[in-house]
Structures are given as structure tokens and as C-alpha cells.
Design a protein around this motif. Structure first.
Motif, PDB file in Angstrom:
ATOM      1  N   ARG A  46      21.560   2.597 -94.612  1.00 39.97           N
ATOM      2  CA  ARG A  46      21.810   2.918 -95.951  1.00 39.97           C
ATOM      3  C   ARG A  46      20.507   3.047 -96.814  1.00 39.97           C
ATOM      4  O   ARG A  46      20.787   2.967 -97.929  1.00 39.97           O
ATOM      5  CB  ARG A  46      22.566   1.505 -96.434  1.00 39.97           C
ATOM      6  N   GLY A  47      19.540   3.050 -96.184  1.00 35.44           N
ATOM      7  CA  GLY A  47      18.410   3.330 -96.731  1.00 35.44           C
ATOM      8  C   GLY A  47      17.698   2.295 -97.708  1.00 35.44           C
ATOM      9  O   GLY A  47      17.152   2.187 -98.875  1.00 35.44           O
ATOM     10  N   ILE A  48      18.305   0.738 -97.272  1.00 32.93           N
ATOM     11  CA  ILE A  48      18.025  -0.365 -97.847  1.00 32.93           C
ATOM     12  C   ILE A  48      16.654  -1.158 -96.999  1.00 32.93           C
ATOM     13  O   ILE A  48      16.853  -1.372 -95.807  1.00 32.93           O
ATOM     14  CB  ILE A  48      19.218  -1.167 -98.105  1.00 32.93           C
ATOM     15  N   GLU A  49      15.710  -1.654 -97.978  1.00 36.18           N
ATOM     16  CA  GLU A  49      14.850  -2.190 -97.656  1.00 36.18           C
ATOM     17  C   GLU A  49      15.143  -3.726 -97.687  1.00 36.18           C
ATOM     18  O   GLU A  49      15.936  -3.919 -98.540  1.00 36.18           O
ATOM     19  CB  GLU A  49      13.545  -1.831 -98.091  1.00 36.18           C
ATOM     20  N   LYS A  50      14.498  -4.846 -96.946  1.00 36.81           N
ATOM     21  CA  LYS A  50      14.841  -5.960 -97.307  1.00 36.81           C
ATOM     22  C   LYS A  50      14.556  -6.675 -98.585  1.00 36.81           C
ATOM     23  O   LYS A  50      15.252  -7.254 -99.281  1.00 36.81           O
ATOM     24  CB  LYS A  50      14.047  -6.869 -96.091  1.00 36.81           C
ATOM     25  N   GLU A  51      13.409  -5.788 -99.226  1.00 33.31           N
ATOM     26  CA  GLU A  51      12.980  -6.338-100.481  1.00 33.31           C
ATOM     27  C   GLU A  51      14.121  -5.815-101.563  1.00 33.31           C
ATOM     28  O   GLU A  51      14.080  -6.337-102.653  1.00 33.31           O
ATOM     29  CB  GLU A  51      11.584  -5.559-100.793  1.00 33.31           C
ATOM     30  N   LYS A  75      22.629   1.039-104.760  1.00 33.00           N
ATOM     31  CA  LYS A  75      22.586   1.067-103.026  1.00 33.00           C
ATOM     32  C   LYS A  75      22.985  -0.310-102.501  1.00 33.00           C
ATOM     33  O   LYS A  75      23.803  -0.517-101.622  1.00 33.00           O
ATOM     34  CB  LYS A  75      21.535   1.849-102.327  1.00 33.00           C
ATOM     35  N   VAL A  76      22.629  -1.353-103.244  1.00 36.07           N
ATOM     36  CA  VAL A  76      22.803  -2.818-102.753  1.00 36.07           C
ATOM     37  C   VAL A  76      24.343  -3.029-103.217  1.00 36.07           C
ATOM     38  O   VAL A  76      25.185  -3.760-102.431  1.00 36.07           O
ATOM     39  CB  VAL A  76      21.956  -3.660-103.504  1.00 36.07           C
ATOM     40  N   HIS A  77      24.795  -2.641-104.583  1.00 36.32           N
ATOM     41  CA  HIS A  77      26.097  -2.755-104.755  1.00 36.32           C
ATOM     42  C   HIS A  77      27.332  -2.089-104.082  1.00 36.32           C
ATOM     43  O   HIS A  77      28.260  -2.610-103.706  1.00 36.32           O
ATOM     44  CB  HIS A  77      26.347  -2.163-106.393  1.00 36.32           C
ATOM     45  N   VAL A 104      31.800 -15.191-107.337  1.00 41.44           N
ATOM     46  CA  VAL A 104      31.406 -15.415-106.057  1.00 41.44           C
ATOM     47  C   VAL A 104      30.143 -15.905-105.608  1.00 41.44           C
ATOM     48  O   VAL A 104      29.300 -15.289-106.588  1.00 41.44           O
ATOM     49  CB  VAL A 104      31.818 -13.809-105.402  1.00 41.44           C
ATOM     50  N   ALA A 105      29.920 -16.888-104.721  1.00 43.73           N
ATOM     51  CA  ALA A 105      28.535 -17.103-104.417  1.00 43.73           C
ATOM     52  C   ALA A 105      28.141 -16.451-103.309  1.00 43.73           C
ATOM     53  O   ALA A 105      28.738 -16.472-102.310  1.00 43.73           O
ATOM     54  CB  ALA A 105      28.509 -18.675-104.206  1.00 43.73           C
ATOM     55  N   VAL A 106      26.874 -15.628-103.086  1.00 43.25           N
ATOM     56  CA  VAL A 106      26.419 -14.943-102.364  1.00 43.25           C
ATOM     57  C   VAL A 106      25.098 -15.466-101.885  1.00 43.25           C
ATOM     58  O   VAL A 106      24.245 -15.536-102.711  1.00 43.25           O
ATOM     59  CB  VAL A 106      26.203 -13.464-102.708  1.00 43.25           C
ATOM     60  N   GLU A 107      25.122 -15.934-100.444  1.00 36.63           N
ATOM     61  CA  GLU A 107      23.586 -16.352-100.041  1.00 36.63           C
ATOM     62  C   GLU A 107      23.273 -15.410 -99.109  1.00 36.63           C
ATOM     63  O   GLU A 107      23.940 -15.147 -98.161  1.00 36.63           O
ATOM     64  CB  GLU A 107      23.910 -17.815 -99.336  1.00 36.63           C
ATOM     65  N   VAL A 108      21.894 -15.151 -99.146  1.00 38.12           N
ATOM     66  CA  VAL A 108      21.482 -14.088 -98.325  1.00 38.12           C
ATOM     67  C   VAL A 108      20.288 -14.770 -97.580  1.00 38.12           C
ATOM     68  O   VAL A 108      19.514 -15.256 -98.391  1.00 38.12           O
ATOM     69  CB  VAL A 108      20.796 -12.854 -99.377  1.00 38.12           C
ATOM     70  N   PHE A 109      20.144 -14.762 -96.364  1.00 44.08           N
ATOM     71  CA  PHE A 109      19.295 -15.371 -95.577  1.00 44.08           C
ATOM     72  C   PHE A 109      18.662 -14.065 -94.702  1.00 44.08           C
ATOM     73  O   PHE A 109      19.110 -13.443 -93.856  1.00 44.08           O
ATOM     74  CB  PHE A 109      19.708 -16.208 -94.444  1.00 44.08           C
ATOM     75  N   ALA A 110      17.448 -13.582 -95.142  1.00 39.18           N
ATOM     76  CA  ALA A 110      16.433 -12.789 -94.408  1.00 39.18           C
ATOM     77  C   ALA A 110      15.994 -13.480 -93.064  1.00 39.18           C
ATOM     78  O   ALA A 110      15.490 -14.296 -92.858  1.00 39.18           O
ATOM     79  CB  ALA A 110      15.432 -12.301 -95.251  1.00 39.18           C
ATOM     80  N   LEU A 111      16.122 -12.769 -91.990  1.00 42.71           N
ATOM     81  CA  LEU A 111      15.793 -12.943 -90.698  1.00 42.71           C
ATOM     82  C   LEU A 111      14.611 -12.106 -90.181  1.00 42.71           C
ATOM     83  O   LEU A 111      14.881 -11.071 -90.059  1.00 42.71           O
ATOM     84  CB  LEU A 111      17.006 -13.014 -89.638  1.00 42.71           C
ATOM     85  N   GLN A 123      15.109  -9.058 -87.717  1.00 42.62           N
ATOM     86  CA  GLN A 123      16.266  -9.062 -87.147  1.00 42.62           C
ATOM     87  C   GLN A 123      17.373  -8.334 -88.119  1.00 42.62           C
ATOM     88  O   GLN A 123      18.293  -7.875 -87.596  1.00 42.62           O
ATOM     89  CB  GLN A 123      16.809 -10.490 -86.752  1.00 42.62           C
ATOM     90  N   GLY A 124      17.253  -8.738 -89.510  1.00 40.38           N
ATOM     91  CA  GLY A 124      18.179  -8.076 -90.496  1.00 40.38           C
ATOM     92  C   GLY A 124      18.614  -9.335 -91.395  1.00 40.38           C
ATOM     93  O   GLY A 124      17.480 -10.112 -91.808  1.00 40.38           O
ATOM     94  N   MET A 125      19.638  -9.557 -91.793  1.00 40.81           N
ATOM     95  CA  MET A 125      19.902 -10.466 -92.715  1.00 40.81           C
ATOM     96  C   MET A 125      21.448 -11.198 -92.334  1.00 40.81           C
ATOM     97  O   MET A 125      22.268 -10.523 -91.928  1.00 40.81           O
ATOM     98  CB  MET A 125      20.121  -9.873 -93.991  1.00 40.81           C
ATOM     99  N   VAL A 126      21.670 -12.535 -92.783  1.00 44.73           N
ATOM    100  CA  VAL A 126      22.844 -12.955 -92.800  1.00 44.73           C
ATOM    101  C   VAL A 126      23.312 -13.156 -94.402  1.00 44.73           C
ATOM    102  O   VAL A 126      22.487 -13.733 -95.027  1.00 44.73           O
ATOM    103  CB  VAL A 126      22.915 -14.272 -92.210  1.00 44.73           C
ATOM    104  N   VAL A 127      24.355 -12.665 -94.589  1.00 45.16           N
ATOM    105  CA  VAL A 127      25.012 -12.884 -95.832  1.00 45.16           C
ATOM    106  C   VAL A 127      26.179 -13.583 -95.842  1.00 45.16           C
ATOM    107  O   VAL A 127      27.186 -13.408 -95.178  1.00 45.16           O
ATOM    108  CB  VAL A 127      25.254 -11.408 -96.680  1.00 45.16           C
ATOM    109  N   VAL A 128      26.075 -15.020 -96.803  1.00 45.54           N
ATOM    110  CA  VAL A 128      27.532 -15.653 -96.658  1.00 45.54           C
ATOM    111  C   VAL A 128      27.847 -15.597 -97.957  1.00 45.54           C
ATOM    112  O   VAL A 128      27.298 -15.642 -99.274  1.00 45.54           O
ATOM    113  CB  VAL A 128      27.002 -17.110 -96.585  1.00 45.54           C
ATOM    114  N   VAL A 129      29.144 -15.322 -98.168  1.00 44.40           N
ATOM    115  CA  VAL A 129      30.017 -14.979 -99.370  1.00 44.40           C
ATOM    116  C   VAL A 129      31.130 -15.897 -99.522  1.00 44.40           C
ATOM    117  O   VAL A 129      31.914 -16.381 -98.668  1.00 44.40           O
ATOM    118  CB  VAL A 129      30.803 -13.571 -99.274  1.00 44.40           C
ATOM    119  N   SER A 130      30.991 -16.581-100.541  1.00 41.46           N
ATOM    120  CA  SER A 130      32.315 -17.879-100.850  1.00 41.46           C
ATOM    121  C   SER A 130      32.777 -17.563-102.230  1.00 41.46           C
ATOM    122  O   SER A 130      32.379 -17.137-103.242  1.00 41.46           O
ATOM    123  CB  SER A 130      31.403 -19.233-101.062  1.00 41.46           C
ATOM    124  N   ARG A 131      34.103 -17.556-102.172  1.00 41.35           N
ATOM    125  CA  ARG A 131      35.098 -17.479-103.274  1.00 41.35           C
ATOM    126  C   ARG A 131      34.957 -18.616-104.162  1.00 41.35           C
ATOM    127  O   ARG A 131      35.132 -19.806-103.745  1.00 41.35           O
ATOM    128  CB  ARG A 131      36.400 -17.065-102.902  1.00 41.35           C
TER     129      ARG A 131
END
Length: 197
Positions: free
Chosen positions: A23-28, A36-38, A60-67, A70-78
């Protein structure tokens, strides 16, 4: 991109580095409010709806954990679901509001389907990354947790070797400590090599 349900109102995504690069997205970029993030978030919500029937509207609460590497873990809470009148008052672009939390992990977590894969991974990575790490058993898998306090190039090479035998995990070391069974709490790679090689 993998998605799993954590509870009725919470899901977790694992985005690999390949998912982000496609998707052409960097962690930053995840820290920025850019189109592109949207688009990535909308793709994630489409996948969550298709695979899990998870719909969002309202807060919506979104928690983003950069690994690291490896990539990222994204937790989405309603949050609470808006009433029909509130939904009628919103235009299409305001269907949800985001509260984003970003954190960077100082650990790398790999999961292995069976113990033999873990033994092979430890043997192959020992000379490169040393004897550190912790091992946990959780939900019929074995998990190797490594701190990332090493040279970036060494870490990258270590991850490449570990990827031959297992895959990056969406669980954090804290979850594994809390809910998993501790096999080795320190020097796991060295202990595995000592006993099984």
C-alpha cells in the motif's frame, strides 16, 4: 493482513511489512492523517465485516502497536452504537470517529506450530542472536519472545532466520506471560540448543 475477534466489540489485525509495502505505507505514516492510511483502515473494516460480521459506527478506539521488523498489530474497539437519529444526522464521511493510540514494541514474538520447529529455529539462530529470549506455550503453539536490544542488522537477520520456521505473532509478550505457560523465562535459545542440539 489477518484479522481475529477478541470479544464482541474488539478485533485485532496483524499487518505484515509486506501488507504495508503493498500500500506504499511506511510505519511512520501510521502516525499521520493521510489518505492512504484512511484507505488502509477502510480496507481493514471491510475485511472485518466480510470475515467476522464486525460493523462499526460511532466512536472507535484504535490501538496500533509497531513490531520491530515485523509489521503492526492494530486493535479496534467499538464504542457505543449511535441511535438511528444520530446516524441520520451524519453524512457518509462521519460514520465513525477514531481515537488512535500508537505504541512501539521493544519485543519480537514468533509463533511455532510445534516444538520441533522451535528447536530448529533456535539452533539456526543461536550463533546470530545469542542465547536470549523466553518461550511460552499458548493455544497449541509455542512462542519465542525476544527483546530487540541488539544491532538493527543482527535483528533483521535473526528475524529472517526465525521466519523460516515460524511466523510473526499477533500476541505480545505481556499476553503470553499472563495467559500462557512459561517454558523458559530467560536464555531460551541457549537452553534449547543445550538440551536439544
Amino acid at each position: 493482513m489477518r484479522v481475529e475477534r477478541l470479544s464482541r466489540d474488539k478485533i485485532r489485525f496483524f499487518l505484515s511489512m509486506d501488507d504495508l509495502m503493498e500500500r506504499g505505507i511506511e510505519k511512520e505514516d501510521m502516525w499521520q492523517d493521510i489518505p492512504k492510511v484512511h484507505e488502509l483502515f477502510n480496507d481493514m473494516m471491510d475485511q472485518a465485516y466480510r470475515e467476522l460480521g464486525f460493523e462499526i459506527s460511532g466512536p472507535v478506539a484504535v490501538e496500533v502497536f509497531a513490531l520491530p521488523a515485523q509489521g503492526m498489530v492494530v486493535v479496534v474497539s467499538r464504542g457505543r452504537t449511535p441511535s438511528r437519529d444520530e446516524l441520520d444526522d451524519l453524512d457518509g464521511d462521519e460514520l465513525y470517529e477514531l481515537e488512535v493510540t500508537l505504541e512501539e514494541s521493544d519485543q519480537v514474538v514468533f509463533q511455532f506450530a510445534d516444538f520441533e520447529d522451535l528447536v530448529q529455529a533456535a539452533g539456526s539462530s543461536y550463533r546470530l542472536i545469542g542465547s536470549g529470549g523466553s518461550v511460552y506455550a499458548y493455544r497449541d503453539h509455542y512462542y519465542l519472545v525476544l527483546d530487540t536490544e541488539m544491532e538493527a542488522e543482527t535483528l533483521q537477520k535473526g528475524i529472517a532466520v526465525l521466519s523460516e520456521y515460524g511466523e510473526a505473532s499477533t500476541y505480545t509478550g505481556h499476553v503470553l506471560q499472563e495467559y500462557g505457560k512459561t517454558i523458559w523465562d530467560r536464555d531460551a535459545i541457549g537452553e534449547i540448543v543445550r538440551y536439544f542440539s
